[in-house]
Scaffold this active site. Structure first.
Site, PDB file in Angstrom:
ATOM      1  N   ARG A  34       0.831  -1.208   0.000  1.00 17.50           N
ATOM      2  CA  ARG A  34       0.000   0.000   0.000  1.00 17.50           C
ATOM      3  C   ARG A  34       0.865   1.258   0.000  1.00 17.50           C
ATOM      4  NH1 ARG A  34      -5.390  -0.517   0.159  1.00 17.50           N
ATOM      5  NH2 ARG A  34      -6.097  -2.662   0.483  1.00 17.50           N
ATOM      6  N   ASP A  35       0.436   2.237  -0.809  1.00 15.85           N
ATOM      7  CA  ASP A  35       1.141   3.524  -0.856  1.00 15.85           C
ATOM      8  C   ASP A  35       1.003   4.220   0.498  1.00 15.85           C
ATOM      9  OD1 ASP A  35       2.014   5.566  -3.437  1.00 15.85           O
ATOM     10  OD2 ASP A  35       1.610   6.477  -1.480  1.00 15.85           O
ATOM     11  N   ILE A  36       2.093   4.819   0.943  1.00 17.05           N
ATOM     12  CA  ILE A  36       2.104   5.466   2.262  1.00 17.05           C
ATOM     13  C   ILE A  36       1.246   6.736   2.284  1.00 17.05           C
ATOM     14  CG2 ILE A  36       4.144   6.946   1.973  1.00 17.05           C
ATOM     15  CD1 ILE A  36       5.100   5.763   4.711  1.00 17.05           C
ATOM     16  N   ASN A  97       4.790   6.368 -13.502  1.00 13.83           N
ATOM     17  CA  ASN A  97       5.536   7.589 -13.793  1.00 13.83           C
ATOM     18  C   ASN A  97       6.984   7.237 -14.107  1.00 13.83           C
ATOM     19  OD1 ASN A  97       3.364   9.418 -13.228  1.00 13.83           O
ATOM     20  ND2 ASN A  97       3.656   8.974 -11.054  1.00 13.83           N
ATOM     21  N   VAL A 106      10.327   8.116  -6.979  1.00 17.27           N
ATOM     22  CA  VAL A 106      11.137   6.974  -6.533  1.00 17.27           C
ATOM     23  C   VAL A 106      11.675   6.249  -7.769  1.00 17.27           C
ATOM     24  CG1 VAL A 106      11.173   4.831  -5.222  1.00 17.27           C
ATOM     25  CG2 VAL A 106       9.712   6.722  -4.461  1.00 17.27           C
ATOM     26  N   HIS A 110       7.673   1.205 -10.780  1.00 16.21           N
ATOM     27  CA  HIS A 110       6.461   0.839 -10.039  1.00 16.21           C
ATOM     28  C   HIS A 110       5.236   1.231 -10.837  1.00 16.21           C
ATOM     29  CE1 HIS A 110       7.763   4.869  -8.710  1.00 16.21           C
ATOM     30  NE2 HIS A 110       6.477   5.165  -8.589  1.00 16.21           N
ATOM     31  N   HIS A 112       1.294   2.258 -10.035  1.00 15.69           N
ATOM     32  CA  HIS A 112       0.258   2.585  -9.059  1.00 15.69           C
ATOM     33  C   HIS A 112      -1.032   1.910  -9.525  1.00 15.69           C
ATOM     34  CE1 HIS A 112       2.377   6.264  -7.345  1.00 15.69           C
ATOM     35  NE2 HIS A 112       3.008   6.143  -8.500  1.00 15.69           N
TER      36      HIS A 112
HETATM   37  P1  AMP Z   1       6.069   8.268  -8.056  1.00 18.34           P
HETATM   38  O1  AMP Z   1       5.875   9.741  -8.031  1.00 18.34           O
HETATM   39  O2  AMP Z   1       5.324   7.580  -9.150  1.00 18.34           O
HETATM   40  O3  AMP Z   1       7.538   7.898  -8.024  1.00 18.34           O
HETATM   41  O4  AMP Z   1       5.391   7.709  -6.732  1.00 18.34           O
HETATM   42  C1  AMP Z   1       6.075   7.288  -5.606  1.00 18.34           C
HETATM   43  C2  AMP Z   1       5.049   6.855  -4.592  1.00 18.34           C
HETATM   44  O5  AMP Z   1       5.714   6.171  -3.553  1.00 18.34           O
HETATM   45  C3  AMP Z   1       4.265   8.005  -3.949  1.00 18.34           C
HETATM   46  O6  AMP Z   1       2.872   7.812  -4.194  1.00 18.34           O
HETATM   47  C4  AMP Z   1       4.604   7.872  -2.459  1.00 18.34           C
HETATM   48  O7  AMP Z   1       3.514   8.171  -1.624  1.00 18.34           O
HETATM   49  C5  AMP Z   1       5.027   6.418  -2.362  1.00 18.34           C
HETATM   50  N1  AMP Z   1       5.929   6.092  -1.266  1.00 18.34           N
HETATM   51  C6  AMP Z   1       7.066   6.739  -0.922  1.00 18.34           C
HETATM   52  N2  AMP Z   1       7.651   6.123   0.123  1.00 18.34           N
HETATM   53  C7  AMP Z   1       6.869   5.072   0.437  1.00 18.34           C
HETATM   54  C8  AMP Z   1       6.926   4.051   1.435  1.00 18.34           C
HETATM   55  N3  AMP Z   1       7.929   3.989   2.332  1.00 18.34           N
HETATM   56  N4  AMP Z   1       5.947   3.118   1.465  1.00 18.34           N
HETATM   57  C9  AMP Z   1       4.930   3.178   0.580  1.00 18.34           C
HETATM   58  N5  AMP Z   1       4.812   4.109  -0.378  1.00 18.34           N
HETATM   59  C10 AMP Z   1       5.763   5.050  -0.442  1.00 18.34           C
END
Ligand code: AMP
Length: 126
Positions: A34-36, A97, A106, A110, A112
């Protein structure tokens, strides 16, 4: 094409068990958690376990086994969230993204998976 991968990113740390995550599903080659900062009632991130920075990196260089595993994992997540249109769910959206224009935060590939409410149109004006 030479792709680079920085193994100090936060998802690499999750995969190494250095920081916790809310796992939904783990397979041989993929992890879904799950996204944080969820943007929808159900917001799950699906990542490959391998060192791929972006979707194109993964799509061009991952093995067939990794790609099949990843794709099936996304399907299993839609199923587990009850989001499948075919079974009466409301549907879902996948977003990956890649790079600067997409504001990828990140640098570990990944997808979403967003579900649980109407999602509006795909893009808002920039
Ligand atoms: P992006 O902008 O596509 O790289 O999205 C990165 C996603 O990672 C964002 O929606 C963040 O909320 C999510 N995220 C960052 N750190 C964590 C974490 N430790 N656990 C879960 N989700 C995270």
């Amino acid at each position: 094409m030479a792709f680079a991968y920085d193994d100090q990113n936060i998802f690499a740390k999750i995969l190494r068990g250095e920081i916790p995550n809310d796992t939904v599903l783990e397979t041989d080659h993929s992890l879904a958690f799950r996204d944080i900062h969820p943007q929808t009632p159900d917001h799950v991130l699906v990542i490959p376990k391998g060192p791929y920075a972006t979707y194109d990196h993964f799509a061009l260089e991952a093995s067939d086994a990794e790609i099949v595993d990843f794709t099936r994992t996304v399907g299993r997540i839609a199923e587990m969230l009850g989001a499948q249109p075919s079974t009466g769910g409301g549907g879902f959206r996948m977003i990956s993204n890649a790079g600067e224009d997409a504001i990828q935060e990140v640098p570990h590939m990944h997808v979403h998976v967003l579900a649980g409410r109407p999602l509006g149109r795909i893009l808002q004006p920039a």
